[in-house]
Design an enzyme around this catalytic site. Structure first.
Site, PDB file in Angstrom:
ATOM      1  N   SER A 166      42.514  27.633  30.152  1.00  0.00           N
ATOM      2  CA  SER A 166      43.588  26.699  30.460  1.00  0.00           C
ATOM      3  C   SER A 166      44.429  27.273  31.584  1.00  0.00           C
ATOM      4  O   SER A 166      44.717  28.479  31.593  1.00  0.00           O
ATOM      5  CB  SER A 166      44.452  26.475  29.215  1.00  0.00           C
ATOM      6  OG  SER A 166      45.491  25.559  29.495  1.00  0.00           O
TER       7      SER A 166
ATOM      8  N   HIS B 177      51.874  26.521  39.773  1.00  0.00           N
ATOM      9  CA  HIS B 177      53.121  25.995  40.346  1.00  0.00           C
ATOM     10  C   HIS B 177      53.307  26.591  41.745  1.00  0.00           C
ATOM     11  O   HIS B 177      53.584  27.783  41.886  1.00  0.00           O
ATOM     12  CB  HIS B 177      54.324  26.380  39.474  1.00  0.00           C
ATOM     13  CG  HIS B 177      54.346  25.731  38.132  1.00  0.00           C
ATOM     14  ND1 HIS B 177      54.614  24.393  37.950  1.00  0.00           N
ATOM     15  CD2 HIS B 177      54.142  26.242  36.882  1.00  0.00           C
ATOM     16  CE1 HIS B 177      54.573  24.098  36.657  1.00  0.00           C
ATOM     17  NE2 HIS B 177      54.284  25.194  35.984  1.00  0.00           N
TER      18      HIS B 177
ATOM     19  N   HIS C 243      46.996  21.301  36.818  1.00  0.00           N
ATOM     20  CA  HIS C 243      46.679  21.776  35.470  1.00  0.00           C
ATOM     21  C   HIS C 243      45.220  21.489  35.195  1.00  0.00           C
ATOM     22  O   HIS C 243      44.682  20.465  35.613  1.00  0.00           O
ATOM     23  CB  HIS C 243      47.554  21.043  34.449  1.00  0.00           C
ATOM     24  CG  HIS C 243      46.996  21.077  33.052  1.00  0.00           C
ATOM     25  ND1 HIS C 243      46.327  19.988  32.494  1.00  0.00           N
ATOM     26  CD2 HIS C 243      46.968  22.045  32.114  1.00  0.00           C
ATOM     27  CE1 HIS C 243      45.936  20.301  31.266  1.00  0.00           C
ATOM     28  NE2 HIS C 243      46.299  21.533  31.018  1.00  0.00           N
TER      29      HIS C 243
ATOM     30  N   ASN D  41      42.054  22.377  31.959  1.00  0.00           N
ATOM     31  CA  ASN D  41      41.519  23.167  30.857  1.00  0.00           C
ATOM     32  C   ASN D  41      40.163  22.628  30.438  1.00  0.00           C
ATOM     33  O   ASN D  41      39.874  21.435  30.599  1.00  0.00           O
ATOM     34  CB  ASN D  41      42.496  23.252  29.672  1.00  0.00           C
ATOM     35  CG  ASN D  41      42.556  21.992  28.859  1.00  0.00           C
ATOM     36  OD1 ASN D  41      41.682  21.713  28.049  1.00  0.00           O
ATOM     37  ND2 ASN D  41      43.599  21.199  29.088  1.00  0.00           N
TER      38      ASN D  41
ATOM     39  N   HIS E 193      40.794  12.482  42.900  1.00  0.00           N
ATOM     40  CA  HIS E 193      40.074  11.581  42.000  1.00  0.00           C
ATOM     41  C   HIS E 193      38.599  11.441  42.387  1.00  0.00           C
ATOM     42  O   HIS E 193      37.745  11.301  41.499  1.00  0.00           O
ATOM     43  CB  HIS E 193      40.770  10.220  41.949  1.00  0.00           C
ATOM     44  CG  HIS E 193      41.904  10.184  40.975  1.00  0.00           C
ATOM     45  ND1 HIS E 193      41.736   9.860  39.645  1.00  0.00           N
ATOM     46  CD2 HIS E 193      43.219  10.464  41.138  1.00  0.00           C
ATOM     47  CE1 HIS E 193      42.904   9.932  39.031  1.00  0.00           C
ATOM     48  NE2 HIS E 193      43.829  10.290  39.910  1.00  0.00           N
TER      49      HIS E 193
ATOM     50  N   HIS F 299      59.279   9.051  26.212  1.00  0.00           N
ATOM     51  CA  HIS F 299      60.738   8.951  26.203  1.00  0.00           C
ATOM     52  C   HIS F 299      61.306   8.672  27.593  1.00  0.00           C
ATOM     53  O   HIS F 299      62.462   8.263  27.721  1.00  0.00           O
ATOM     54  CB  HIS F 299      61.357  10.234  25.624  1.00  0.00           C
ATOM     55  CG  HIS F 299      61.046  11.478  26.392  1.00  0.00           C
ATOM     56  ND1 HIS F 299      59.809  12.075  26.377  1.00  0.00           N
ATOM     57  CD2 HIS F 299      61.810  12.239  27.212  1.00  0.00           C
ATOM     58  CE1 HIS F 299      59.831  13.149  27.130  1.00  0.00           C
ATOM     59  NE2 HIS F 299      61.025  13.274  27.660  1.00  0.00           N
TER      60      HIS F 299
ATOM     61  N   GLY G 272      49.109  30.514  15.610  1.00  0.00           N
ATOM     62  CA  GLY G 272      49.519  31.910  15.727  1.00  0.00           C
ATOM     63  C   GLY G 272      49.005  32.569  16.990  1.00  0.00           C
ATOM     64  O   GLY G 272      48.792  33.778  17.030  1.00  0.00           O
ATOM     65  N   GLY G 273      48.817  31.781  18.031  1.00  0.00           N
ATOM     66  CA  GLY G 273      48.378  32.330  19.313  1.00  0.00           C
ATOM     67  C   GLY G 273      49.474  33.157  19.952  1.00  0.00           C
ATOM     68  O   GLY G 273      50.600  33.243  19.450  1.00  0.00           O
ATOM     69  N   ARG G 274      49.146  33.758  21.084  1.00  0.00           N
ATOM     70  CA  ARG G 274      50.106  34.623  21.766  1.00  0.00           C
ATOM     71  C   ARG G 274      51.108  33.761  22.543  1.00  0.00           C
ATOM     72  O   ARG G 274      50.748  33.075  23.487  1.00  0.00           O
ATOM     73  CB  ARG G 274      49.352  35.551  22.715  1.00  0.00           C
ATOM     74  CG  ARG G 274      50.231  36.541  23.453  1.00  0.00           C
ATOM     75  CD  ARG G 274      49.355  37.528  24.217  1.00  0.00           C
ATOM     76  NE  ARG G 274      50.151  38.512  24.898  1.00  0.00           N
ATOM     77  CZ  ARG G 274      50.420  38.486  26.214  1.00  0.00           C
ATOM     78  NH1 ARG G 274      49.960  37.496  26.955  1.00  0.00           N
ATOM     79  NH2 ARG G 274      51.127  39.437  26.776  1.00  0.00           N
TER      80      ARG G 274
END
Length: 301
Positions: free
Chosen positions: A93, A97, A107, A109, A146, A176, A259-261
């Protein structure tokens, strides 16, 4: 059904290496720094980060391979029949920036997920995609992005690109704000319809096409001049990126719930960002053009 987790892992580590080398060479000022980590509950990964480069303000390319006895809630929410199964998840992933607001944030992944239960066939699927978040967009860049995405999918099925493009438009949407995060690209999940080998090949095609999609845009825009006002608009729009990642993104939620980093999960966040109360762009301005003309669902190719 036969499948090889090791082959997928080998590909993903190579993909991480290639992307970091290509973008690091392009930056010229900084290289990606690597750090390995171990997850207490099972598995681990390798993070690579560039900060304060000549072109890239911050970029993270993360490989992880984690496993456990129970699927996290974010993974079983849309597949409730898999609750209670053990799991393995491996993927790459990344979020990049750039300094220059004329270069979009990108982005990507790609991942494999396997849910297992004793005496039952494993349930597996691939997922991933990539999307582009421009600040001062150029029409030809959006078309190139695209077209590259379409070219990656078409050899497998001409219906994949329109399907994954629509899915991307719907997924990267800030409910939102009633606003798209960017101009989209590809998004797919629960993908196993071609059988393991061909589904894996399709995922590889998407992963390999990311650099073909992004690098030419970086090279074309890296020397564009920009003002302090344009930089401030970039920081303001980055706020939308942060809102999406922290409120909606399933990958972020999965990483935190499993519980990933934390440092690796949140490395997608930009170093500088701003929020302004009820700020609106001037009608007809370049800033207004972003939301009026580009952050709408369009057929780019």
């Amino acid at each position: 059904m036969s499948y090889s987790i090791e082959k997928v892992k080998e590909y993903l580590l190579g993909l991480q290496e290639n992307i970091c080398k290509t973008l690091g060479d392009e930056d010229g000022g900084k290289d990606f720094a690597y750090e390995s980590w171990v997850r207490e509950e099972g598995g681990g990964g390798r993070s690579s980060v560039i900060e304060n480069g000549a072109i890239f303000e911050k970029g993270g390319v993360n490989f992880s391979h984690v496993f456990g006895e129970n699927l996290p809630a974010s993974a079983s929410a849309h597949r409730p029949e898999l609750a209670g199964r053990s799991f393995q998840a491996l993927g790459v992933s990344l979020v990049i920036h750039p300094n220059n607001p004329m270069i979009p944030t990108s982005h990507m992944n790609v991942r494999l997920f396997i849910a297992e239960k004793a005496n039952e066939e494993p349930v597996w699927w691939f997922g991933g995609g990539y999307d582009l978040t421009p600040y001062y967009p150029f029409e030809e860049d959006c078309v190139h992005w695209h077209q590259t995405a379409k070219d990656a999918c078409d050899p497998f099925d001409k219906d994949l690109y329109p399907r994954f493009k629509k899915w991307c438009d719907e997924y990267f949407y800030l409910k939102h704000r009633d606003e798209s995060r960017g101009i989209g690209g590809l998004f797919f999940d629960d993908f196993n319809e071609l059988g393991f080998d061909e589904s894996f090949a399709m995922m590889k095609s998407v992963g390999d096409s990311y650099i073909k999609a992004y690098l030419p845009i970086v090279q074309k825009r890296k020397d564009e001049r920009f003002t302090e006002e344009q930089k401030q608009f970039q920081l303001y729009r980055r706020g939308r990126y942060v809102e999406f990642n922290l409120v909606f993104d399933r990958g972020t939620l999965f990483g935190l719930q499993s519980g990933g980093r934390t440092e690796s999960i949140l490395m997608s966040l930009p170093p500088l960002v701003s929020w302004k109360y009820n700020w609106q762009p001037e009608p007809g301005s370049e800033e207004a053009r972003l939301t009026d003309e580009f952050l709408v669902h369009r057929d780019w190719v």
